[in-house]
Each structure stands twice: as structure tokens, then as C-alpha cells.
Design a protein around this motif. Structure first.
Motif, PDB file in Angstrom:
ATOM      1  N   ASP A 145       6.553 -18.767 -29.766  1.00 38.00           N
ATOM      2  CA  ASP A 145       6.603 -19.588 -28.166  1.00 38.00           C
ATOM      3  C   ASP A 145       5.010 -20.105 -27.062  1.00 38.00           C
ATOM      4  OD1 ASP A 145       9.297 -19.580 -28.189  1.00 38.00           O
ATOM      5  OD2 ASP A 145       9.526 -18.363 -26.767  1.00 38.00           O
ATOM      6  N   GLY A 146       4.028 -19.456 -27.681  1.00 35.61           N
ATOM      7  CA  GLY A 146       2.371 -19.786 -27.324  1.00 35.61           C
ATOM      8  C   GLY A 146       1.941 -18.464 -26.503  1.00 35.61           C
ATOM      9  N   GLN A 147       2.915 -17.274 -26.141  1.00 28.95           N
ATOM     10  CA  GLN A 147       2.141 -16.756 -25.649  1.00 28.95           C
ATOM     11  C   GLN A 147       1.276 -15.719 -25.876  1.00 28.95           C
ATOM     12  OE1 GLN A 147       5.136 -13.447 -23.910  1.00 28.95           O
ATOM     13  NE2 GLN A 147       3.558 -13.227 -22.414  1.00 28.95           N
ATOM     14  N   PRO A 148       0.098 -15.956 -24.892  1.00 28.26           N
ATOM     15  CA  PRO A 148      -1.708 -15.225 -25.602  1.00 28.26           C
ATOM     16  C   PRO A 148      -0.900 -14.135 -26.253  1.00 28.26           C
ATOM     17  CG  PRO A 148      -1.599 -16.234 -23.299  1.00 28.26           C
ATOM     18  CD  PRO A 148      -0.654 -16.430 -23.312  1.00 28.26           C
ATOM     19  N   LEU A 149      -1.742 -13.510 -27.483  1.00 28.50           N
ATOM     20  CA  LEU A 149      -1.087 -12.666 -28.085  1.00 28.50           C
ATOM     21  C   LEU A 149      -1.543 -11.558 -27.381  1.00 28.50           C
ATOM     22  CD1 LEU A 149      -0.307 -11.433 -31.407  1.00 28.50           C
ATOM     23  CD2 LEU A 149      -2.549 -11.412 -31.969  1.00 28.50           C
ATOM     24  N   GLY A 150      -2.601 -11.291 -26.877  1.00 27.20           N
ATOM     25  CA  GLY A 150      -2.778  -9.993 -25.975  1.00 27.20           C
ATOM     26  C   GLY A 150      -1.563  -9.619 -25.268  1.00 27.20           C
ATOM     27  N   GLU A 151      -1.083 -10.413 -24.114  1.00 27.71           N
ATOM     28  CA  GLU A 151      -0.656 -10.235 -22.941  1.00 27.71           C
ATOM     29  C   GLU A 151       1.069 -10.270 -24.234  1.00 27.71           C
ATOM     30  OE1 GLU A 151       1.927 -12.898 -19.312  1.00 27.71           O
ATOM     31  OE2 GLU A 151       0.621 -13.444 -20.558  1.00 27.71           O
ATOM     32  N   ALA A 152       1.315 -10.536 -24.814  1.00 31.65           N
ATOM     33  CA  ALA A 152       2.404 -11.025 -26.198  1.00 31.65           C
ATOM     34  C   ALA A 152       2.996  -9.129 -26.861  1.00 31.65           C
ATOM     35  CB  ALA A 152       2.510 -11.089 -27.580  1.00 31.65           C
ATOM     36  N   LEU A 153       1.934  -8.446 -26.538  1.00 30.81           N
ATOM     37  CA  LEU A 153       1.596  -7.292 -27.448  1.00 30.81           C
ATOM     38  C   LEU A 153       1.942  -6.244 -26.656  1.00 30.81           C
ATOM     39  CD1 LEU A 153      -0.842  -8.179 -29.912  1.00 30.81           C
ATOM     40  CD2 LEU A 153       1.128  -7.166 -30.482  1.00 30.81           C
ATOM     41  N   ARG A 154       1.171  -6.462 -24.973  1.00 23.89           N
ATOM     42  CA  ARG A 154       1.190  -5.246 -23.866  1.00 23.89           C
ATOM     43  C   ARG A 154       2.931  -5.394 -23.790  1.00 23.89           C
ATOM     44  NH1 ARG A 154      -4.081  -7.742 -22.668  1.00 23.89           N
ATOM     45  NH2 ARG A 154      -5.398  -6.263 -22.771  1.00 23.89           N
ATOM     46  N   THR A 155       3.727  -6.744 -23.786  1.00 27.79           N
ATOM     47  CA  THR A 155       4.359  -7.039 -23.705  1.00 27.79           C
ATOM     48  C   THR A 155       5.527  -5.784 -24.304  1.00 27.79           C
ATOM     49  OG1 THR A 155       4.645  -8.640 -22.801  1.00 27.79           O
ATOM     50  CG2 THR A 155       7.183  -8.566 -22.943  1.00 27.79           C
ATOM     51  N   PHE A 156       5.225  -5.893 -25.950  1.00 26.54           N
ATOM     52  CA  PHE A 156       5.936  -5.512 -27.057  1.00 26.54           C
ATOM     53  C   PHE A 156       5.660  -3.642 -26.473  1.00 26.54           C
ATOM     54  CE2 PHE A 156       4.406  -3.038 -30.373  1.00 26.54           C
ATOM     55  CZ  PHE A 156       6.401  -3.692 -31.138  1.00 26.54           C
ATOM     56  N   ALA A 157       4.385  -3.426 -25.717  1.00 25.95           N
ATOM     57  CA  ALA A 157       4.319  -1.615 -25.585  1.00 25.95           C
ATOM     58  C   ALA A 157       5.542  -1.609 -24.639  1.00 25.95           C
ATOM     59  CB  ALA A 157       3.100  -1.574 -25.159  1.00 25.95           C
ATOM     60  N   GLU A 158       5.678  -2.374 -23.953  1.00 26.96           N
ATOM     61  CA  GLU A 158       6.192  -1.808 -22.955  1.00 26.96           C
ATOM     62  C   GLU A 158       8.380  -2.035 -23.022  1.00 26.96           C
ATOM     63  OE1 GLU A 158       5.723  -0.789 -18.890  1.00 26.96           O
ATOM     64  OE2 GLU A 158       3.071  -1.230 -20.340  1.00 26.96           O
ATOM     65  N   GLU A 159       8.014  -2.529 -24.274  1.00 22.71           N
ATOM     66  CA  GLU A 159       9.605  -2.989 -24.049  1.00 22.71           C
ATOM     67  C   GLU A 159       9.575  -1.066 -25.318  1.00 22.71           C
ATOM     68  OE1 GLU A 159      10.445  -7.095 -24.877  1.00 22.71           O
ATOM     69  OE2 GLU A 159      10.657  -6.036 -26.605  1.00 22.71           O
ATOM     70  N   VAL A 160       9.230  -1.144 -25.507  1.00 24.47           N
ATOM     71  CA  VAL A 160       8.659   0.265 -26.755  1.00 24.47           C
ATOM     72  C   VAL A 160       8.846   1.464 -26.106  1.00 24.47           C
ATOM     73  CG1 VAL A 160       8.226   1.289 -28.876  1.00 24.47           C
ATOM     74  CG2 VAL A 160       8.151  -0.908 -29.030  1.00 24.47           C
ATOM     75  N   ASP A 161       7.657   1.497 -24.961  1.00 26.93           N
ATOM     76  CA  ASP A 161       7.680   2.935 -24.259  1.00 26.93           C
ATOM     77  C   ASP A 161       7.777   3.858 -25.072  1.00 26.93           C
ATOM     78  OD1 ASP A 161       7.576   3.832 -21.602  1.00 26.93           O
ATOM     79  OD2 ASP A 161       9.841   4.499 -21.293  1.00 26.93           O
ATOM     80  N   ASP A 162       6.592   4.091 -25.994  1.00 28.41           N
ATOM     81  CA  ASP A 162       5.869   5.132 -26.831  1.00 28.41           C
ATOM     82  C   ASP A 162       4.602   5.238 -26.280  1.00 28.41           C
ATOM     83  OD1 ASP A 162       7.452   7.010 -28.367  1.00 28.41           O
ATOM     84  OD2 ASP A 162       5.042   6.132 -29.381  1.00 28.41           O
ATOM     85  N   ALA A 163       3.800   6.288 -26.159  1.00 23.33           N
ATOM     86  CA  ALA A 163       2.715   7.186 -26.313  1.00 23.33           C
ATOM     87  C   ALA A 163       1.852   6.341 -27.837  1.00 23.33           C
ATOM     88  CB  ALA A 163       2.519   8.389 -25.793  1.00 23.33           C
ATOM     89  N   THR A 164       2.514   7.057 -29.116  1.00 27.56           N
ATOM     90  CA  THR A 164       1.830   6.427 -29.923  1.00 27.56           C
ATOM     91  C   THR A 164       2.417   4.705 -30.397  1.00 27.56           C
ATOM     92  OG1 THR A 164       2.841   8.291 -31.271  1.00 27.56           O
ATOM     93  CG2 THR A 164       2.708   6.677 -32.498  1.00 27.56           C
ATOM     94  N   CYS A 165       3.238   4.395 -30.016  1.00 27.89           N
ATOM     95  CA  CYS A 165       3.632   2.538 -30.070  1.00 27.89           C
ATOM     96  C   CYS A 165       2.063   2.504 -28.971  1.00 27.89           C
ATOM     97  CB  CYS A 165       4.478   2.626 -29.612  1.00 27.89           C
ATOM     98  SG  CYS A 165       4.568   0.364 -29.341  1.00 27.89           S
ATOM     99  N   ASP A 166       1.743   2.901 -27.996  1.00 25.45           N
ATOM    100  CA  ASP A 166       0.513   2.256 -27.392  1.00 25.45           C
ATOM    101  C   ASP A 166      -0.848   2.789 -28.403  1.00 25.45           C
ATOM    102  OD1 ASP A 166       2.264   1.854 -25.480  1.00 25.45           O
ATOM    103  OD2 ASP A 166       1.277   3.698 -24.263  1.00 25.45           O
ATOM    104  N   MET A 167      -1.023   3.617 -29.128  1.00 24.91           N
ATOM    105  CA  MET A 167      -1.966   3.298 -29.902  1.00 24.91           C
ATOM    106  C   MET A 167      -2.011   2.413 -31.025  1.00 24.91           C
ATOM    107  SD  MET A 167      -3.695   6.285 -28.656  1.00 24.91           S
ATOM    108  CE  MET A 167      -4.764   6.479 -30.024  1.00 24.91           C
ATOM    109  N   VAL A 168      -1.380   2.474 -31.317  1.00 27.67           N
ATOM    110  CA  VAL A 168      -1.387   1.323 -32.627  1.00 27.67           C
ATOM    111  C   VAL A 168      -1.317  -0.407 -31.598  1.00 27.67           C
ATOM    112  CG1 VAL A 168       0.148  -0.282 -34.406  1.00 27.67           C
ATOM    113  CG2 VAL A 168       0.360   2.399 -34.089  1.00 27.67           C
ATOM    114  N   THR A 169      -0.946  -0.476 -30.498  1.00 28.29           N
ATOM    115  CA  THR A 169      -0.665  -2.110 -29.853  1.00 28.29           C
ATOM    116  C   THR A 169      -1.815  -1.787 -29.564  1.00 28.29           C
ATOM    117  OG1 THR A 169       1.702  -1.491 -29.578  1.00 28.29           O
ATOM    118  CG2 THR A 169       0.021  -3.407 -27.602  1.00 28.29           C
ATOM    119  N   ALA A 170      -2.966  -0.721 -28.458  1.00 26.44           N
ATOM    120  CA  ALA A 170      -4.276  -0.622 -28.533  1.00 26.44           C
ATOM    121  C   ALA A 170      -4.854  -1.603 -29.476  1.00 26.44           C
ATOM    122  CB  ALA A 170      -4.936   0.004 -28.115  1.00 26.44           C
TER     123      ALA A 170
END
Length: 290
Positions: A145-170
Motif C-alpha cells: 500500500d506504499g507505507q514506509p518500510l520502517g513504519e510498517a516494521l514497527r507496526t509489525f513489532a507492535e502486533e507480534v508484541d514479543d521481545a525477540t521479535c523486536d530484536m529481529v525487527t530492529a
């Protein structure tokens, strides 16, 4: 004599509460430490569970004529299933960790084939592991849909809500916004670390299952003995029908509640704090990941 015993119990409870408050007040705190008080119960229960617990508590209270027995039954119905059945939340998180490790490896392999980060995410989202497939599909949809990749990844991290996922997403966010290099090897290292964490959690859960077995034996024995006395020898329990007996029953029930709470605490895996929670994009110097 009864009044003296009641007065002694009240004074002892007041003294114990006072000592606890004094110890809490004089406890040294590190400079700048913030004390956050969360008003929440030490267990999770749905509205349906509350209704069932209230009905069972009322029935037990009416059958025995003991208000304290009804209250203890209500608390037991709300808390004991979580302790006896096992930590389903921990099992679900272990499954999610395995899925994150596999997805990180899929991204690593796709990036190694000279694909860009957005293309790698779009290619792996449809075949992502089941535990994170829905979140990965929404991530791919936001990218399309054209959302900036960094913002889309941060939303993904919020949806998963996991500390290890934050490491991969970071790592992915750094690559998307700050042109980080060597992303594929880093994803491989994160996947390996995640698999080691899964192995450790499985070993810990196997050890803590013995605690739950002990709790099951204690609970079944105690409830069986109490139920047998109530049915076969009710006269033995007549002293609990007095006011002093209700206070003693409340004390005994409180001791069991503290013991079960402690067992629940040591049988529950604590989650690591998240690193991307509430983080917003900020301008900065280019970061190179080696």
C-alpha cells in the motif's frame, strides 16, 4: 476467651501489616528509579469465568453456611485452573519464537539471493510460519500500500508484541532507515540465538511441570479430604460455623492462597522487556552493522 483470641488475631494482623509497610517504605531505591504501580489481579480470567466462579462460590457458601468458604471457592475457581493446567501463554510464546527463528532464516536466505529487503518480505510473507503468518501478511499488505518500510516494521513489532521479535525487527528497521550492512549474517545470528532460547525455555518448562504435578496432588488431596469430612462427618467441622471458626478458616485459606500464589510465580516464565515499544523513528547518523 473467644473475644481475647479475636483481639489477638486482629492485633497480630495489624502488626504484620505495619511491619510490611515500614519495610516497603525504607527500602532503598536507585537514583531516578520510578515506581510503577499496576492495579491488576495476579491471574487472568474472562467474564465467563467470573460468572462461573461467582455461582459456584454462592452454592458452596449456601450449602455450608460459611461465607468464607464461598469466598475461598470463588478465588480457587479463578486461580487453580491456570496453575493446574499449565501456562498456555508460555507455550504459545515458545511456538512464536520458533516461528520467528524460521522466518528470520527465510529472510536471510532470500536476501542472500541478491533480493532487496522489501522484496524479501513480500516473498516470504505468504509462506511464513503459522504463528506469525497473519502479522507477516499484514506487513506485506502495508508495504504494497506504499507505507514506509520502517513504519510498517514497527507496526509489525507492535502486533507480534514479543521481545525477540523486536530484536529481529530492529535489525530490519536499521537496514531500512539507516542503510545498515551485513543484514543477512545478522539475521542468521539472531535466528540461532532464538533457537537457543527456545531450547532453554523447553528445558525450563519441563522442570516446572514437576511443580505443577506436586500442586495437583496437594490440591486433590486437600479438596478430597475437606469434601469427605463435609459429607461423612459434618459434626467434625461444626466449630467452623462460629465467628472464630470462620476467622480460622480464613487464615488457613489465606495460607493456602499464598502458597499457591508462590507456586504459580515460580512455575511461570517471566517475559523479557521489549525494546521497540513506543519507539518512533528519529533522524541520526548512518549505522553500519558488522
Amino acid at each position: 476467651m473467644t473475644q481475647d483470641v479475636l483481639t489477638g488475631l486482629l492485633l497480630g494482623a495489624g502488626l504484620a501489616l505495619s511491619v510490611g509497610l515500614v519495610v516497603l517504605g525504607v527500602r532503598p531505591r536507585a537514583e531516578g528509579e520510578r515506581v510503577v504501580r499496576r492495579r491488576q489481579l495476579p491471574f487472568r480470567a474472562s467474564g465467563r469465568q467470573w460468572v462461573v466462579a461467582a455461582v459456584v462460590g454462592l452454592l458452596v457458601g449456601a450449602a455450608t453456611g460459611w461465607p468464607v468458604a464461598g469466598i475461598l471457592t470463588l478465588v480457587g475457581v479463578l486461580t487453580l485452573p491456570n496453575l493446574l493446567v499449565g501456562d498456555r501463554h508460555a507455550a504459545a510464546r515458545t511456538e512464536k519464537l520458533e516461528a520467528l527463528a524460521l522466518w528470520a532464516e527465510m529472510l536471510r536466505d532470500t536476501l542472500s539471493a541478491a533480493a532487496g529487503l522489501e522484496q524479501a518480505i513480500l516473498a516470504t510473507a505468504p509462506v511464513a510460519p503459522q504463528a506469525v503468518q497473519a502479522e507477516a501478511a499484514r506487513l506485506a499488505g502495508r508495504i504494497e500500500d506504499g507505507q514506509p518500510l520502517g513504519e510498517a516494521l514497527r507496526t509489525f513489532a507492535e502486533e507480534v508484541d514479543d521481545a525477540t521479535c523486536d530484536m529481529v525487527t530492529a535489525a530490519l528497521v536499521m537496514a531500512a532507515e539507516r542503510q545498515a550492512r551485513q543484514l543477512a549474517p545478522l539475521l542468521g545470528q539472531l535466528a540461532a540465538a532464538t533457537r537457543e532460547q527456545v531450547t532453554m525455555r523447553l528445558r525450563t518448562e519441563a522442570g516446572r511441570s514437576r511443580v505443577r504435578t506436586s500442586v495437583r496432588v496437594i490440591t486433590v488431596t486437600t479438596l478430597g479430604m475437606a469434601g469427605g469430612l463435609a459429607v461423612l462427618n459434618r459434626a467434625y467441622l461444626d466449630p467452623y460455623s462460629t465467628a472464630t471458626g470462620q476467622i480460622v478458616l480464613a487464615g488457613v485459606g489465606g495460607l493456602f492462597a499464598v502458597a499457591f500464589w508462590w507456586l504459580m510465580k515460580i512455575a511461570t516464565l517471566e517475559e523479557d522487556p521489549r525494546i521497540l515499544k513506543g519507539v518512533r523513528p528519529a533522524a541520526g547518523v548512518e549505522v553500519v552493522v558488522r
